[in-house]
Scaffold this motif. Sequence first.
Motif, PDB file in Angstrom:
ATOM      1  N   ILE A 238      -1.486  -8.315   6.019  1.00  0.00           N
ATOM      2  CA  ILE A 238      -0.246  -7.948   5.614  1.00  0.00           C
ATOM      3  C   ILE A 238       0.249  -6.793   5.821  1.00  0.00           C
ATOM      4  CG2 ILE A 238      -0.527  -9.898   3.807  1.00  0.00           C
ATOM      5  CD1 ILE A 238      -0.928  -7.501   1.847  1.00  0.00           C
ATOM      6  N   ILE A 239      -0.503  -5.711   6.313  1.00  0.00           N
ATOM      7  CA  ILE A 239       0.021  -4.452   6.375  1.00  0.00           C
ATOM      8  C   ILE A 239       0.984  -4.291   7.457  1.00  0.00           C
ATOM      9  CG2 ILE A 239      -1.905  -4.131   8.169  1.00  0.00           C
ATOM     10  CD1 ILE A 239      -2.014  -0.950   7.158  1.00  0.00           C
ATOM     11  N   TYR A 240       1.075  -5.575   8.481  1.00  0.00           N
ATOM     12  CA  TYR A 240       2.208  -5.436   9.383  1.00  0.00           C
ATOM     13  C   TYR A 240       3.274  -6.193   9.097  1.00  0.00           C
ATOM     14  CZ  TYR A 240      -1.965  -3.997  12.103  1.00  0.00           C
ATOM     15  OH  TYR A 240      -3.103  -3.134  12.567  1.00  0.00           O
ATOM     16  N   PHE A 241       3.312  -6.532   7.922  1.00  0.00           N
ATOM     17  CA  PHE A 241       4.684  -7.424   7.323  1.00  0.00           C
ATOM     18  C   PHE A 241       5.514  -6.305   6.675  1.00  0.00           C
ATOM     19  CE2 PHE A 241       1.657 -11.188   6.912  1.00  0.00           C
ATOM     20  CZ  PHE A 241       2.031 -11.519   8.031  1.00  0.00           C
ATOM     21  N   ASP A 242       6.769  -6.459   6.480  1.00  0.00           N
ATOM     22  CA  ASP A 242       7.699  -5.702   5.705  1.00  0.00           C
ATOM     23  C   ASP A 242       7.596  -6.290   4.129  1.00  0.00           C
ATOM     24  OD1 ASP A 242       9.279  -8.006   5.857  1.00  0.00           O
ATOM     25  OD2 ASP A 242      11.073  -7.128   6.441  1.00  0.00           O
ATOM     26  N   LYS A 243       8.303  -5.414   3.426  1.00  0.00           N
ATOM     27  CA  LYS A 243       7.946  -5.734   1.884  1.00  0.00           C
ATOM     28  C   LYS A 243       8.451  -7.210   1.630  1.00  0.00           C
ATOM     29  CE  LYS A 243       8.574  -3.855  -2.700  1.00  0.00           C
ATOM     30  NZ  LYS A 243       9.124  -2.601  -3.274  1.00  0.00           N
ATOM     31  N   LYS A 244       9.706  -7.501   2.139  1.00  0.00           N
ATOM     32  CA  LYS A 244      10.169  -8.890   1.833  1.00  0.00           C
ATOM     33  C   LYS A 244       9.076 -10.177   2.090  1.00  0.00           C
ATOM     34  CE  LYS A 244      13.771 -12.340   3.055  1.00  0.00           C
ATOM     35  NZ  LYS A 244      14.972 -12.356   3.643  1.00  0.00           N
ATOM     36  N   MET A 245       8.340  -9.859   3.708  1.00  0.00           N
ATOM     37  CA  MET A 245       7.496 -10.913   4.145  1.00  0.00           C
ATOM     38  C   MET A 245       6.123 -10.825   3.277  1.00  0.00           C
ATOM     39  SD  MET A 245       6.779 -13.177   6.200  1.00  0.00           S
ATOM     40  CE  MET A 245       5.178 -13.875   6.867  1.00  0.00           C
ATOM     41  N   LYS A 246       5.615  -9.475   2.944  1.00  0.00           N
ATOM     42  CA  LYS A 246       4.559  -9.340   2.079  1.00  0.00           C
ATOM     43  C   LYS A 246       4.720 -10.053   0.708  1.00  0.00           C
ATOM     44  CE  LYS A 246       3.035  -4.759   3.721  1.00  0.00           C
ATOM     45  NZ  LYS A 246       3.063  -3.445   3.500  1.00  0.00           N
ATOM     46  N   LYS A 247       5.811  -9.911   0.032  1.00  0.00           N
ATOM     47  CA  LYS A 247       6.054 -10.734  -1.081  1.00  0.00           C
ATOM     48  C   LYS A 247       6.048 -11.979  -1.199  1.00  0.00           C
ATOM     49  CE  LYS A 247       9.298 -10.410  -4.968  1.00  0.00           C
ATOM     50  NZ  LYS A 247       8.388  -9.583  -6.001  1.00  0.00           N
ATOM     51  N   ALA A 270      -2.339  -2.134  -0.584  1.00  0.00           N
ATOM     52  CA  ALA A 270      -2.391  -2.145  -1.867  1.00  0.00           C
ATOM     53  C   ALA A 270      -1.054  -3.001  -2.322  1.00  0.00           C
ATOM     54  CB  ALA A 270      -1.988  -0.643  -2.374  1.00  0.00           C
ATOM     55  N   LEU A 271      -1.362  -3.682  -3.413  1.00  0.00           N
ATOM     56  CA  LEU A 271      -0.243  -4.746  -3.849  1.00  0.00           C
ATOM     57  C   LEU A 271       0.621  -4.322  -4.981  1.00  0.00           C
ATOM     58  CD1 LEU A 271      -2.690  -7.937  -3.818  1.00  0.00           C
ATOM     59  CD2 LEU A 271      -1.563  -6.636  -1.836  1.00  0.00           C
ATOM     60  N   HIS A 272       0.145  -3.355  -5.670  1.00  0.00           N
ATOM     61  CA  HIS A 272       1.088  -2.993  -7.092  1.00  0.00           C
ATOM     62  C   HIS A 272       2.494  -2.537  -6.415  1.00  0.00           C
ATOM     63  CE1 HIS A 272      -0.159   1.049  -5.527  1.00  0.00           C
ATOM     64  NE2 HIS A 272       0.856   1.635  -5.960  1.00  0.00           N
ATOM     65  N   THR A 273       2.843  -2.060  -5.197  1.00  0.00           N
ATOM     66  CA  THR A 273       4.340  -2.010  -4.870  1.00  0.00           C
ATOM     67  C   THR A 273       5.159  -3.257  -4.525  1.00  0.00           C
ATOM     68  OG1 THR A 273       3.701  -1.084  -2.682  1.00  0.00           O
ATOM     69  CG2 THR A 273       3.594   0.457  -4.197  1.00  0.00           C
TER      70      THR A 273
END
Length: 292
Positions: A238-247, A270-273
């Motif tokens: 998931i480090i390679y995804f943007d915030k929308k995709m991570k979410k 980190a997942l907290h953000t």
Amino acid sequence: MTNLFPGKGFSNRIKITQNEFMQLRDIIYELSGIYLQDNRKFLIENRFAPRISELELNSYTEYIDYLRNHIKGKTEELNMLTELITTNETSFFRDNPQLKVFRNFTLKNFIDAGNKSGRREIKIWSAGCSSGEEPYTLAIILHEMLKKEISKWRIRITANDISDNVLKMAQKGIYTKYSLRTTPENIISKYFTDKGNDVFQINPDVKRLVSFGKINLNLDRDLKRIPKSHIIFCRNVIIYFDKKMKKKVLEGFCNNLLDVGHLYVGHSEALHTVTDKFKPKQHTGTITYHKI
């Protein structure tokens, strides 16, 4: 465990304009969920120019048109796109501090609870399994923990990746000595067959615990067909995804995990953000995440 770009050079690469880069980046994001930062433009040139020449195209604009206008070609090209933008750097028993926590905390708790209740079942999902080293490592740890008692347990390790090529490698279960560089010698002799010339084959009793299949974490239908899991491993993906995709992906993980489930991600992820659906638990050497 899939990393972006090995950074190999290509001396006569076809140049890409900023506009072409942005268009290609959008297509890659749409198809795979992988987001390429602006500083990946040079690496795009390195990796895609040979493919454009192979297709007998003259520019990135022609390649973009090919992706957009040929639906069949677009579908077939997704596999090639994946190979071009990713490389797979992994090994058996990688990140031992994290695996130690998995063994001595997460797995021990599930085994103790299963023995107490009589419901001896463990379902693990390796999301982004690359060429199979991670799920096979987890299977070996289960054998080491349960020993002869493993036959009394219903164990399923579901291993997925977006790349057809690495999945084919994983299903064969054949590895070089380099893949075993972080593996204790006693584990190699116990769970692998030495085929000679530094080639090793995973033993059948380990292999039968793992089932491999293709998945695109950007597609809801793919996520929904994964069996509910007690434990999810998704390290360095998931480090390679943007915030929308991570979410989106983490939402899928939360829906997949059973209420007592544990999630393992890479150290830099980190997942907290991104989400408030998981509670971290600090251990020596790593963090585990649990559904709230």
